[in-house]
Design a protein around this motif. Structure first.
Motif, PDB file in Angstrom:
ATOM      1  N   TRP A  29       0.839  -1.180   0.000  1.00  0.00           N
ATOM      2  CA  TRP A  29       0.000   0.000   0.000  1.00  0.00           C
ATOM      3  C   TRP A  29       0.880   1.237   0.000  1.00  0.00           C
ATOM      4  O   TRP A  29       1.962   1.261   0.591  1.00  0.00           O
ATOM      5  N   ASP A  61       0.328   4.474   5.023  1.00  0.00           N
ATOM      6  CA  ASP A  61       0.278   3.693   6.244  1.00  0.00           C
ATOM      7  C   ASP A  61      -1.159   3.327   6.571  1.00  0.00           C
ATOM      8  O   ASP A  61      -2.096   4.069   6.267  1.00  0.00           O
ATOM      9  N   MET A  62      -1.322   2.174   7.182  1.00  0.00           N
ATOM     10  CA  MET A  62      -2.648   1.735   7.597  1.00  0.00           C
ATOM     11  C   MET A  62      -3.028   2.466   8.885  1.00  0.00           C
ATOM     12  O   MET A  62      -2.180   2.711   9.740  1.00  0.00           O
ATOM     13  N   ASP A  63      -4.284   2.821   9.027  1.00  0.00           N
ATOM     14  CA  ASP A  63      -4.765   3.505  10.217  1.00  0.00           C
ATOM     15  C   ASP A  63      -5.246   2.455  11.212  1.00  0.00           C
ATOM     16  O   ASP A  63      -6.437   2.184  11.318  1.00  0.00           O
ATOM     17  N   ILE A  64      -4.300   1.866  11.923  1.00  0.00           N
ATOM     18  CA  ILE A  64      -4.619   0.819  12.890  1.00  0.00           C
ATOM     19  C   ILE A  64      -4.622   1.444  14.277  1.00  0.00           C
ATOM     20  O   ILE A  64      -3.621   2.034  14.699  1.00  0.00           O
ATOM     21  N   PRO A  65      -5.729   1.355  14.998  1.00  0.00           N
ATOM     22  CA  PRO A  65      -5.776   1.982  16.315  1.00  0.00           C
ATOM     23  C   PRO A  65      -4.823   1.290  17.299  1.00  0.00           C
ATOM     24  O   PRO A  65      -4.596   0.084  17.223  1.00  0.00           O
ATOM     25  N   VAL A  66      -4.282   2.082  18.185  1.00  0.00           N
ATOM     26  CA  VAL A  66      -3.415   1.558  19.244  1.00  0.00           C
ATOM     27  C   VAL A  66      -4.246   1.494  20.515  1.00  0.00           C
ATOM     28  O   VAL A  66      -4.882   2.470  20.905  1.00  0.00           O
TER      29      VAL A  66
END
Length: 83
Positions: free
Chosen positions: A47, A50-55
């Motif tokens: 991709w 960056d992937m929007d991965i929650p922390v």
């Protein structure tokens, strides 16, 4: 989705395993190869952003016992009293 014909060289032992699985499962060999190509294609994807991965911050390091407990709770198994 339209399909495209291609030729691929494969290891003879791998091909034999696919033939056995197809005969055992009653599926055409081609389905196994399409599935393998799809998995390889998905694995090779990249991709541009960056992937929007929650922390998740629990305020402390999560222990393996806590993970086990949450898994048991989520599948309806018995749980230990946390006190």
């Amino acid at each position: 989705m339209p399909l495209k014909k291609t030729t691929v060289m494969v290891d003879e032992a791998d091909l034999d395993l696919i033939k056995q699985a197809a005969a055992r499962d009653g599926r055409p060999e081609s389905e196994y190869f399409r599935e393998a190509f799809h998995l390889a294609a998905m694995r090779s994807r990249r991709w541009d952003q960056d992937m929007d991965i929650p922390v998740l911050d629990f305020g402390h390091a999560v222990t393996s016992d806590e993970v086990d407990e949450l898994v048991r709770e989520s599948i309806g198994g018995e749980t230990k009293d946390p006190r």
